[in-house]
Motif scaffolding. Structure first.
Motif, PDB file in Angstrom:
ATOM      1  N   ASN A 131     -20.039 -10.622  29.371  1.00 29.43           N
ATOM      2  CA  ASN A 131     -19.743  -9.370  28.637  1.00 29.43           C
ATOM      3  C   ASN A 131     -20.096  -9.426  27.151  1.00 29.43           C
ATOM      4  O   ASN A 131     -19.554  -8.665  26.350  1.00 29.43           O
ATOM      5  N   HIS A 189     -21.416  -8.668  23.764  1.00 23.70           N
ATOM      6  CA  HIS A 189     -22.051  -7.586  23.004  1.00 23.70           C
ATOM      7  C   HIS A 189     -22.464  -8.161  21.653  1.00 23.70           C
ATOM      8  O   HIS A 189     -21.815  -9.069  21.132  1.00 23.70           O
ATOM      9  N   GLN A 240     -25.199  -6.020  27.886  1.00 19.48           N
ATOM     10  CA  GLN A 240     -24.342  -7.198  27.933  1.00 19.48           C
ATOM     11  C   GLN A 240     -25.182  -8.462  28.073  1.00 19.48           C
ATOM     12  O   GLN A 240     -26.219  -8.460  28.710  1.00 19.48           O
ATOM     13  N   TYR A 282     -29.237 -12.337  26.407  1.00 15.64           N
ATOM     14  CA  TYR A 282     -28.895 -10.933  26.134  1.00 15.64           C
ATOM     15  C   TYR A 282     -30.102 -10.076  26.474  1.00 15.64           C
ATOM     16  O   TYR A 282     -31.226 -10.389  26.091  1.00 15.64           O
ATOM     17  N   THR A 338     -14.695  -4.238  24.560  1.00 17.08           N
ATOM     18  CA  THR A 338     -16.056  -3.696  24.560  1.00 17.08           C
ATOM     19  C   THR A 338     -16.628  -3.888  23.169  1.00 17.08           C
ATOM     20  O   THR A 338     -15.941  -4.368  22.271  1.00 17.08           O
TER      21      THR A 338
END
Lengths: 176, 510
Positions: free
Chosen positions: B273, B275, B361, B377, B480
């Motif tokens: 996950n 970012h 992600q 990524y 997030t």
């Protein structure tokens, strides 16, 4: 499947042919003798320093009359000191990368001249071949050398006048 | 006391109530709050303890001192440069001081879509207030807006774009402009001069050059931290062992999951996950000398292209940016005379970047060594489209501000535009990884908060699902992408986690 950077490092570290390449002198003795002495060199061997110097010269060529020569500044010493100061895991592939640049024209471009024996235009063409290569790993190698060259050169006071950069407000060593 | 272990070498054996790993935007806050409440705290920081007298304003000296991999850390395909701090104070030592609270729609989305009702506005309000007081957050004054930011503001206002002068954490700023290389004047209210000294004054034992390499748990409870004393190169000079019933992991969104993976902790979501808040930059060239590197680098902020109330999942902001010569040179494409053609006008250059609230992600995995975790990524098509649109708006703003030409640094051939040129050329070219310099200073979400271990690594208070007493308190807990500069959110969540630990202390210590 694209090869990863780590894969590239493994390739640099373990490929048999490249391993053999790593063990031979990169630069002929005559050229080594002509190379500017690098007092206090800590990371690169003299023959690697010679290749690095030629690479940096082309990377930061300004074409300006009267521009300082790379060899007359501390740019190469700065790069050498930086590499010596980093975790060896990060810098281990660099000597072999330089040998690949030296022999790149032979290995990749099928010419018969090593990088350090070329003229400026041929060296630029060789570096451009790295920059635009279809092999991501060659492009990554180019970027690594370009980043080192830019850091080495543009941290030198001699390079700043041509940019109009007034420089730090503190003296060398942080002197106030 | 702050001890430089690398200089002394030898082993370190400690016992404490709490071991905090990392002294940056999350770790320093947790350490100070816990120590101030009377807990015995040991802080392990793998970087060195540099102070204002060491900040020389020179790139060749400061990049290796302050940044992971001397500022050259990148994703494994080399397409994204990931800038992270590696020193006491962490990334707050080199950040540019934007001080935003977590956007309300983001908090609402985290509560409603990620099952985290505990992230309540009123609970966080106390943490925000405490953090802002300690970091001396205040609005930038009009006379502190420098030439770069004035140009960007003029361009945005001419186009009718929404933007504003922001708040910062500075006190007595002399406007030298070298913030990214560490503040030589102790004006930037980084962790180095705020929470780290608070922790120190409250009795925390702070060790620099101390690299945590494994967290051990036994019977579902965290037990101790093992690692190495290292020199400034990262070479081992001794061993370390800290026994503590509570461990607060705050090594950043790359190194925290790397350490959990090396420890076999955190569950299946560790490292996932990721970012990055990826950024791409446009350079504008003006007739007059701007010397944009002088003054406060970032004080204006364009939020025209992000509407989190309408859609909390996407959008981007535009932020002025300036680099010193070597950093600037490394972002411009090409080499030799073509490259220098742009560098020659360095003093007339203004940068404007797009920072993306990314849905794409990535992942952090163990590399061959703790010095080099593997980061992957991939930009999703919608995110790549937004970055390209953002580049168009950057060019618009710079032209509206008076730029005579604009350079979009596509690789290997840049796009050079003059006023009146068709800016759609940018979107026709498009953004692809490896085709333009992409940078990230905000990696996040790799140990994210969730309501269930199948969706995250820690609960709403930052505690690992699989090891009681193991807390994470850095940007890796964001559920997030944040969609805003993360400094205050990171600090406030760490403050909240520290106070949660204090409230549960008897149980955690038992």
């Amino acid at each position: 499947m694209p090869t990863s950077r780590r894969g590239f490092l493994r390739l640099l570290g373990s490929g048999a042919a490249l391993g053999a390449l790593a063990r031979i002198p990169a630069v002929p003795p005559a050229a080594r003798a002509a190379a500017r002495p690098t007092a206090g060199a800590a990371f690169f061997q003299p023959d690697e320093t010679e290749i690095l110097t030629r690479v940096v010269e082309r990377m930061v060529d300004t074409g300006e009359p009267g521009a300082p020569r790379v060899a007359d500044t501390g740019a190469i010493r700065t790069i050498d000191a930086l590499c010596a100061s980093l975790d060896p895991v990060l810098t281990r592939p660099l000597p072999l990368l330089l040998r690949l640049v030296e022999w790149g024209p032979v290995l990749f471009d099928f010419t018969f001249t090593r990088f350090t024996r070329m003229g400026d235009a041929e060296r630029d063409a060789s570096l451009r071949a790295w920059m635009t290569s279809r092999l991501r790993l060659r492009r990554q190698g180019f970027r690594a050398l370009r980043n080192l060259a830019m850091l080495g050169w543009y941290s030198q006071e001699e390079s700043w006048a041509a940019l109009g950069y007034a420089g730090p407000l503190l003296g060398r060593g942080g002197e106030r | 006391m702050i001890t430089q272990l690398g200089e002394r070498g030898g082993d370190l054996v400690e016992r404490a109530d709490v071991c905090v790993i990392g002294s940056g935007g999350g770790g320093a806050v947790a350490a100070a709050e816990l120590a101030a409440a009377g807990r015995s705290v040991v802080v392990l920081e793998q970087g060195h303890h540099w102070t204002a007298k060491d900040f020389t304003q020179r790139e060749d000296e400061m990049l290796p001192r302050l940044f992971e991999e001397a500022g050259m850390r990148q994703t494994s395909d080399g397409s994204v440069q990931v800038l992270q701090g590696r020193c006491v104070g962490g990334s707050t030592v080199h950040n540019l001081c934007y001080a935003f609270r977590t956007p309300a729609p983001i908090l609402r989305m985290w509560r409603e879509e990620h099952g985290l009702p505990e992230l309540a506005d009123d609970v966080l309000a106390a943490s925000f207030a405490r953090v802002e007081r300690h970091l001396k957050v205040k609005p930038i004054r009009e006379d502190e807006v420098n030439s770069l930011n004035r140009i960007v503001r003029a361009g945005a206002e001419k186009l009718g774009y929404s933007g504003f002068v922001t708040k910062h954490n500075r006190e007595g700023c002399v406007q030298a402009g070298y913030c990214i290389l560490g503040c030589s004047y102790d004006a930037k209210q980084s962790m180095l001069i705020t929470y780290v000294p608070r922790a120190d004054a409250a009795g925390a034992r702070i060790y620099a050059d101390a690299r945590a390499e494994r967290i051990e748990a036994e019977g579902g409870r965290v037990r101790r931290v093992l690692g190495s004393v290292v020199d400034t190169r990262g070479e081992r000079r001794g061993g370390l062992e800290v026994t503590a019933p509570v461990v607060v992991l705050a090594a950043g969104a790359v190194n925290s999951p790397d350490l959990l993976l090396r420890s076999g902790l955190g569950g299946p979501q560790v490292g996932r996950n990721l970012h990055l808040h990826p950024t791409v930059t446009v350079a504008g060239f003006f007739d007059e000398e701007l010397h944009a590197y002088r003054g406060i680098p970032q004080s204006y902020y364009i939020d025209e292209f992000i509407d989190l109330e309408r859609d909390p999942h996407r959008g981007y902001v535009l932020m002025p940016i300036v680099g010193f010569p070597a950093l600037t040179a490394s972002l411009l494409p090409g080499f030799g005379r073509e490259h220098f053609r742009h560098m020659r006008d360095y003093s007339k250059m203004a940068g404007l970047l797009v920072l993306l609230h990314d849905q794409s992600q990535g992942r952090v995995e163990n590399g061959a060594s703790p010095a080099q975790p593997r980061i992957s990524y991939g930009l999703e098509p919608d995110d790549a489209r937004q970055l390209a649109e953002g580049l168009v708006h950057c060019a618009e703003v710079l032209f509206a501000g008076g730029a005579r030409r604009v350079l979009v640094p596509f690789e290997p051939e840049p796009l050079l535009l003059a006023p009146g040129d068709d800016l759609a050329a940018i979107t026709r070219h498009g953004v692809r990884q490896g085709g333009i310099a992409i940078a990230s200073t905000h990696p996040q979400s790799t140990c994210r908060m969730a309501d269930d271990p199948s969706r995250g690594v820690v609960n709403a208070w930052g505690e690992a699902f699989d090891a009681r007493g193991l807390f994470v308190a850095d940007m890796s807990v964001f559920p997030t992408s944040l969609g805003a500069p993360p400094q205050i959110t990171t600090a406030a969540l760490a403050d909240r986690t520290a106070h949660h630990i204090l409230a549960r202390w008897p149980e955690l210590a038992a």
